[in-house]
Design a protein around this motif. Structure first.
Motif, mmCIF file in Angstrom:
data_model
loop_
_atom_site.group_PDB
_atom_site.id
_atom_site.type_symbol
_atom_site.label_atom_id
_atom_site.label_comp_id
_atom_site.label_asym_id
_atom_site.label_seq_id
_atom_site.Cartn_x
_atom_site.Cartn_y
_atom_site.Cartn_z
ATOM 1 N N UNK A 47 -75.180 0.823 -24.695
ATOM 2 C CA UNK A 47 -75.699 1.113 -23.193
ATOM 3 C C UNK A 47 -76.376 2.496 -23.345
ATOM 4 N N UNK A 48 -75.946 3.390 -24.083
ATOM 5 C CA UNK A 48 -76.572 4.841 -24.211
ATOM 6 C C UNK A 48 -77.821 4.602 -24.514
ATOM 7 N N UNK A 49 -77.936 3.899 -25.798
ATOM 8 C CA UNK A 49 -79.283 3.697 -26.697
ATOM 9 C C UNK A 49 -80.358 2.920 -25.593
ATOM 10 N N UNK A 50 -79.856 1.957 -24.659
ATOM 11 C CA UNK A 50 -80.711 1.292 -23.831
ATOM 12 C C UNK A 50 -81.076 2.162 -22.603
ATOM 13 N N UNK A 51 -80.244 2.853 -22.108
ATOM 14 C CA UNK A 51 -80.445 3.764 -21.130
ATOM 15 C C UNK A 51 -81.536 4.903 -21.572
ATOM 16 N N UNK A 52 -81.409 5.278 -22.719
ATOM 17 C CA UNK A 52 -82.291 6.325 -23.237
ATOM 18 C C UNK A 52 -83.666 5.681 -23.249
ATOM 19 N N UNK A 53 -83.809 4.686 -23.485
ATOM 20 C CA UNK A 53 -85.164 3.963 -23.452
ATOM 21 C C UNK A 53 -85.761 3.601 -22.239
ATOM 22 N N UNK A 54 -85.043 3.772 -21.085
ATOM 23 C CA UNK A 54 -85.708 3.660 -19.956
ATOM 24 C C UNK A 54 -86.663 4.948 -19.510
ATOM 25 N N UNK A 55 -87.812 4.587 -18.807
ATOM 26 C CA UNK A 55 -88.632 5.798 -18.496
ATOM 27 C C UNK A 55 -88.317 6.595 -17.271
ATOM 28 N N UNK A 78 -62.021 22.220 -20.303
ATOM 29 C CA UNK A 78 -63.368 21.773 -20.770
ATOM 30 C C UNK A 78 -63.750 20.575 -21.519
ATOM 31 N N UNK A 79 -62.657 20.656 -22.485
ATOM 32 C CA UNK A 79 -62.557 19.437 -23.706
ATOM 33 C C UNK A 79 -62.148 18.281 -23.168
ATOM 34 N N UNK A 80 -60.889 18.299 -22.000
ATOM 35 C CA UNK A 80 -60.418 17.281 -21.672
ATOM 36 C C UNK A 80 -61.527 16.793 -20.669
ATOM 37 N N UNK A 81 -62.113 17.343 -19.695
ATOM 38 C CA UNK A 81 -63.217 17.008 -18.943
ATOM 39 C C UNK A 81 -64.362 16.145 -19.852
ATOM 40 N N UNK A 82 -64.787 16.625 -20.839
ATOM 41 C CA UNK A 82 -65.785 16.029 -21.850
ATOM 42 C C UNK A 82 -65.158 14.701 -22.340
ATOM 43 N N UNK A 83 -63.808 14.810 -22.549
ATOM 44 C CA UNK A 83 -63.212 13.493 -23.148
ATOM 45 C C UNK A 83 -63.283 12.191 -22.114
ATOM 46 N N UNK A 84 -62.900 12.739 -20.794
ATOM 47 C CA UNK A 84 -62.943 11.951 -19.696
ATOM 48 C C UNK A 84 -64.214 11.247 -19.416
ATOM 49 N N UNK A 85 -65.132 12.078 -19.614
ATOM 50 C CA UNK A 85 -66.780 11.749 -19.383
ATOM 51 C C UNK A 85 -67.103 10.811 -20.262
ATOM 52 N N UNK A 86 -66.786 11.109 -21.607
ATOM 53 C CA UNK A 86 -67.073 10.149 -22.847
ATOM 54 C C UNK A 86 -66.557 8.785 -22.546
ATOM 55 N N UNK A 87 -65.329 8.834 -22.155
ATOM 56 C CA UNK A 87 -64.533 7.564 -22.020
ATOM 57 C C UNK A 87 -65.068 6.751 -20.615
ATOM 58 N N UNK A 88 -65.368 7.473 -19.739
ATOM 59 C CA UNK A 88 -65.962 6.907 -18.724
ATOM 60 C C UNK A 88 -67.185 6.106 -18.637
ATOM 61 N N UNK A 89 -68.211 6.343 -19.779
ATOM 62 C CA UNK A 89 -69.186 5.531 -20.341
ATOM 63 C C UNK A 89 -68.989 4.617 -21.388
ATOM 64 N N UNK A 90 -68.452 5.278 -22.389
ATOM 65 C CA UNK A 90 -68.085 4.462 -23.640
ATOM 66 C C UNK A 90 -67.092 3.392 -23.443
ATOM 67 N N UNK A 91 -65.891 3.689 -22.749
ATOM 68 C CA UNK A 91 -65.101 2.548 -22.278
ATOM 69 C C UNK A 91 -65.442 1.503 -21.381
ATOM 70 N N UNK A 92 -66.243 1.728 -20.638
ATOM 71 C CA UNK A 92 -66.581 0.610 -19.774
ATOM 72 C C UNK A 92 -67.781 -0.262 -20.277
ATOM 73 N N UNK A 93 -68.761 0.541 -20.976
ATOM 74 C CA UNK A 93 -70.003 -0.422 -21.694
ATOM 75 C C UNK A 93 -69.741 -0.176 -23.179
ATOM 76 N N UNK A 94 -70.767 -1.170 -23.772
ATOM 77 C CA UNK A 94 -70.879 -1.279 -25.126
ATOM 78 C C UNK A 94 -71.526 0.006 -25.684
ATOM 79 N N UNK A 95 -71.297 0.253 -26.970
ATOM 80 C CA UNK A 95 -72.215 1.306 -27.394
ATOM 81 C C UNK A 95 -73.666 1.403 -27.400
#
Length: 414
Positions: free
Chosen positions: A26-34, A7-24
């Motif tokens: 990205x998550x903040x801007x996505x959270x701001x979308x309605x 489960x931890x390995x999967x979470x690490x891959x998921x985090x890398x999938x978003x954080x490794x491809x886009x700037x930090x």
């Protein structure tokens, strides 16, 4: 312990999938979308959700931890149209945009109609599908039944009781189900005219008719399209900061050796450490690397794809063993060797490597697979299979995935 580690390995891959491809940012801007939307990664085993918007979580009643890492199937239910599900799978296989009306379920079991708009996100340099964006727009129009319109309260009643039926689907007797319906009829006068099994049959018919007639209007369709464009705009802009740019359309053929999404998903179900090589391209690049291979070697996926298979070798790797591997690939024959390889952190390990050609449905070699087992590594018991049998089992599963795709009319971009 093993399950927690996976489960931890999967979470690490998921985090890398978003954080490794886009700037930090990205998550903040996505959270701001309605908008209500999710982002998934087809290269990770199970094609999991790697991001869910706040609006999406609120709409379905889930928490973030209950959604991240799960496949979108968790929102489907007994009345979700199977043909619609197949259309979604086909769109993923063909790596194309899809807009379709879909009946899904909230966490409390109540069904609701939405317009499902899915679009692939491509790597700008290699043309590979990086993610899928899926926007969900609730269909707010009234549902028609034989020319009549169900009131908002009537529809809410159906949703409430249908949700109760779904929660009680494991009941052993109709008496228990009748008890649930009786409780709901006490709260909703619409149910008092009918009762018991006949009411269930009427409900089934009513919901079926609603399924056939419920469609999104033009405004909802345009809203879904605009939402996808807004999300793609954020992802494109945030990918510029990392140098791994993405876009909404495939704009290059450089990555012609990489795999289509459906084959990525099929291969992702295989737990063994392995890579897939395209022997027909210059330098015979790696076109697929399993999650277990990334864990074994310490590399990220983007550091492996399109590299030559020799990149794990080092100063003490035996040259005669390398020649044996080359001969195996050239003659299209399987072989097993013991080779000294190196991880990303420069630590070495003895690799029990099995090489085998993978043929498509027409019998031609489409890929070469290399299955790795670290010598001396204590792996969990898998039905007491020897390392050789585990490797052969993985090769067999890979061959089935490749042949099934080619027989089904799909193909890798090779």
């Amino acid at each position: 312990m093993e399950s927690r580690s996976q489960s931890q390995s999967l979470l690490d891959l998921i985090a890398q999938s978003l954080n490794g491809r886009y700037s930090l940012l990205a998550r903040q801007e996505l959270d701001g979308l309605p908008d209500n939307f999710t982002i998934t990664d087809p290269s990770i085993c199970g094609h999991p959700i790697i991001y869910a918007s706040l609006g999406f979580l609120k709409m379905l009643g889930y928490s973030k931890d209950e959604v991240i890492g799960k496949n979108g199937r968790i929102f489907q239910g007994p009345k979700t149209n199977r043909r619609s599900v197949l259309e979604i799978r086909e769109a993923i296989r063909e790596e194309r945009t899809l807009q379709i009306n879909l009946l899904n379920y909230r966490k409390d079991g109540t069904p609701f109609w939405m317009l499902f708009h899915m679009s692939p996100v491509f790597g700008k340099e290699d043309g590979r599908v990086i993610h899928f964006v899926a926007v969900q727009v609730p269909i707010t129009g009234r549902h028609k039944k034989n020319g009549l319109t169900l009131s908002e309260s009537g529809r809410g009643f159906l949703d409430n009781v249908f949700g109760s039926c779904r929660r009680e689907v494991c009941s052993d007797t109709l008496v228990e189900l009748d008890r649930v319906l009786a409780l709901d009829s006490a709260l909703h006068p619409e149910a008092r005219a009918v009762s018991g099994l006949s009411w269930i049959l009427n409900l089934h018919l009513t919901v079926s008719e609603i399924e056939e007639l419920c469609e999104a209007n033009d405004l909802e369709k345009q809203r879904a399209t605009n939402s996808v464009n807004n999300i793609l705009s954020v992802l494109t802009r945030c990918s510029e900061f990392t140098g791994q740019m993405v876009c909404g359309k495939r704009c290059t053929l450089r990555g012609a050796g990489l795999l289509c999404s459906s084959l990525n998903i099929s291969l992702g179900r295989i737990k063994q450490s392995f890579v897939l090589i395209n022997p027909h391209l210059p330098e015979m690049p790696i076109v697929y690397a399993s999650d277990a291979f990334l864990k074994l070697t310490g590399y990220d996926r983007h550091e492996v794809l399109e590299r030559n298979w020799r990149f794990l070798n080092g100063v003490d790797t035996d040259s005669s063993t390398l020649e044996q591997i080359k001969d195996s690939i050239r003659t299209e024959c399987a072989c097993t060797v013991r080779i000294l390889n190196y991880r990303k952190d420069s630590s070495s390990f003895w690799n029990l490597l099995h090489i085998s050609p993978v043929r498509n449905a027409s019998g031609k070699v489409a890929y070469v697979v290399g299955v790795q087992i670290e010598e001396g590594c204590k792996e969990p018991r898998r039905h007491d299979l020897s390392p050789e049998m585990r490797q052969l089992s993985a090769v067999g599963a890979i061959k089935v995935a490749v042949r099934s795709l080619s027989m089904g009319g799909g193909s890798s971009r090779s």
